[in-house]
Design a protein around this motif. Structure first.
Motif, short mmCIF file in Angstrom:
data_model
loop_
_atom_site.label_atom_id
_atom_site.label_comp_id
_atom_site.label_asym_id
_atom_site.label_seq_id
_atom_site.Cartn_x
_atom_site.Cartn_y
_atom_site.Cartn_z
N ILE A 102 46.98 3.66 29.20
CA ILE A 102 45.55 3.14 28.93
C ILE A 102 44.79 4.42 29.12
O ILE A 102 44.66 5.36 30.00
CB ILE A 102 45.18 2.05 29.68
N ILE A 103 43.96 4.50 27.88
CA ILE A 103 42.83 5.78 27.73
C ILE A 103 41.51 4.87 27.26
O ILE A 103 41.70 4.31 26.32
CB ILE A 103 43.12 6.92 26.71
N SER A 104 40.70 4.89 28.34
CA SER A 104 39.60 4.04 28.15
C SER A 104 38.38 4.75 28.47
O SER A 104 38.33 5.72 29.58
CB SER A 104 39.68 2.81 28.69
N VAL A 105 37.18 4.56 27.59
CA VAL A 105 35.96 5.56 27.56
C VAL A 105 34.77 4.75 27.73
O VAL A 105 34.71 3.62 27.25
CB VAL A 105 35.89 6.67 26.56
N GLY A 106 33.91 5.22 28.42
CA GLY A 106 32.51 4.62 28.66
C GLY A 106 31.51 5.62 27.68
O GLY A 106 31.85 6.84 27.87
N GLU A 107 30.71 5.24 26.92
CA GLU A 107 29.92 6.04 26.17
C GLU A 107 28.50 5.61 26.16
O GLU A 107 28.27 4.46 26.52
CB GLU A 107 30.25 5.60 24.71
N ILE A 108 27.59 6.56 26.14
CA ILE A 108 25.97 6.41 25.86
C ILE A 108 26.00 7.17 24.46
O ILE A 108 25.91 8.21 24.21
CB ILE A 108 25.37 7.22 26.95
N GLY A 109 25.62 6.31 23.52
CA GLY A 109 25.56 6.48 22.02
C GLY A 109 26.93 7.07 21.40
O GLY A 109 27.72 6.44 21.65
N VAL A 110 26.84 8.31 21.12
CA VAL A 110 28.10 8.84 20.59
C VAL A 110 28.63 9.93 21.66
O VAL A 110 29.72 10.63 21.31
CB VAL A 110 27.95 9.56 19.10
N VAL A 111 28.24 9.96 22.91
CA VAL A 111 28.51 11.01 23.97
C VAL A 111 29.69 10.03 24.84
O VAL A 111 29.33 9.00 25.37
CB VAL A 111 27.35 11.29 24.69
N VAL A 112 30.83 10.64 25.12
CA VAL A 112 31.65 9.94 25.92
C VAL A 112 31.41 10.48 27.19
O VAL A 112 31.22 11.60 27.72
CB VAL A 112 33.28 10.51 25.68
N THR A 113 30.91 9.73 28.28
CA THR A 113 30.58 9.75 29.62
C THR A 113 31.39 9.67 30.82
O THR A 113 31.29 10.26 31.83
CB THR A 113 29.29 9.39 29.72
N ASP A 114 32.36 8.66 30.62
CA ASP A 114 33.29 8.24 31.56
C ASP A 114 34.54 8.03 30.96
O ASP A 114 34.64 7.58 29.77
CB ASP A 114 32.92 6.91 32.17
N VAL A 115 35.84 8.60 31.63
CA VAL A 115 36.94 8.47 31.03
C VAL A 115 38.11 7.98 32.06
O VAL A 115 37.88 8.50 33.17
CB VAL A 115 37.70 9.74 30.49
N ILE A 116 39.00 6.79 31.83
CA ILE A 116 39.95 6.52 32.58
C ILE A 116 41.19 6.66 31.92
O ILE A 116 41.50 6.31 30.74
CB ILE A 116 39.92 5.05 33.04
N ILE A 117 42.30 7.44 32.59
CA ILE A 117 43.46 7.72 32.03
C ILE A 117 44.42 7.03 33.00
O ILE A 117 44.60 7.54 34.08
CB ILE A 117 43.63 9.31 31.72
N PHE A 118 45.10 6.08 32.43
CA PHE A 118 45.95 5.31 33.44
C PHE A 118 47.50 5.54 32.81
O PHE A 118 47.72 5.08 31.46
CB PHE A 118 45.60 4.17 33.47
N ASN A 119 48.37 5.53 33.44
CA ASN A 119 49.83 5.65 32.93
C ASN A 119 50.88 5.05 33.97
O ASN A 119 50.81 5.45 35.11
CB ASN A 119 50.17 7.34 32.44
N SER A 120 51.53 4.02 33.61
CA SER A 120 52.46 3.40 34.63
C SER A 120 53.75 3.45 34.00
O SER A 120 54.06 2.56 32.95
CB SER A 120 51.78 2.03 35.03
N THR A 121 54.86 4.06 34.81
CA THR A 121 56.14 3.89 34.16
C THR A 121 56.76 3.09 35.39
O THR A 121 56.40 2.71 36.36
CB THR A 121 56.54 5.42 34.05
N GLU A 122 57.99 2.90 35.14
CA GLU A 122 58.91 2.11 36.32
C GLU A 122 58.88 2.88 37.51
O GLU A 122 59.56 2.36 38.60
CB GLU A 122 60.24 1.87 35.72
N THR A 123 58.81 4.42 37.47
CA THR A 123 58.95 5.41 38.66
C THR A 123 57.63 5.68 39.25
O THR A 123 57.59 6.20 40.47
CB THR A 123 59.70 6.42 38.26
N GLU A 124 56.43 5.54 38.32
CA GLU A 124 55.26 6.30 39.00
C GLU A 124 54.28 5.78 38.22
O GLU A 124 54.22 5.53 37.04
CB GLU A 124 55.40 7.78 38.59
#
Length: 175
Positions: free
Chosen positions: A106-128
């Motif tokens: 999952i790559i998800s962002v929070g925006e104010i107008g056209v500016v990306v201000t918050d980013v969550i980068i989440f990766n889940s595999t069977e091992t990590e």
């Protein structure tokens, strides 16, 4: 009528407070098998010394949190994915989402107008399972590039090496 409005406001407050990356981080940072760190304000200089490759990829950072879970059961992994879904469903826009049995990204962002201000980068595999939270001003195209697994893995490795180098000073006077 006032009681209904107060009850609604209280429910909204509880739901919004319960679904933040900070609450996720606080809930899991002491879990067995977890590695985590956040960069407090007095250590912001560490972020200015990250490698040029990482700095170019993510830009200007004002807040940074990282958490990694290793050796989690299938049930725990599903719980982490569900929690992250709840967080990204409140005020974030998915740039990329991949859901299958072997990998959830999952790559998800929070925006104010056209500016990306918050980013969550989440990766889940069977091992990590790993999750990053970044706050600052970011280039949306560079954030979108993390959907590529090789780009994400190179970013993770480079960022971890940069951070660990900057927080682990040598106490050997000859170094």
């Amino acid at each position: 009528m006032k009681k209904i409005i107060v009850a609604f406001a209280l429910c909204f407050l509880l739901v919004s407070c319960g679904s933040s990356f900070q609450s996720f981080y606080n809930k899991h940072k002491a879990d067995i098998g977890t590695t985590s760190f956040q960069v407090p304000n007095f250590m912001k200089a560490v972020l200015s010394n990250i490698s040029p490759g990482v700095k170019h990829a993510i830009g200007n950072i004002s807040d940074f949190k990282y958490i990694k879970f290793q050796n989690v059961s299938a049930l725990k992994r599903q719980s982490l994915i569900s929690e992250m879904n709840a967080i990204t469903n409140t005020g974030f826009t998915d740039v990329f989402r991949k859901n299958d049995l072997a990998n959830t990204r999952i790559i998800s962002v929070g925006e104010i107008g056209v500016v990306v201000t918050d980013v969550i980068i989440f990766n889940s595999t069977e091992t990590e399972t790993t999750a990053y939270y970044l706050q600052g001003n970011f280039d949306p195209e560079k954030i979108k590039s993390f959907a590529d697994e090789d780009t994400f893995n190179a970013f993770s490795t480079d960022l971890m090496q940069s951070y660990q180098t900057n927080i682990n000073p040598s106490f050997n006077p000859e170094n």
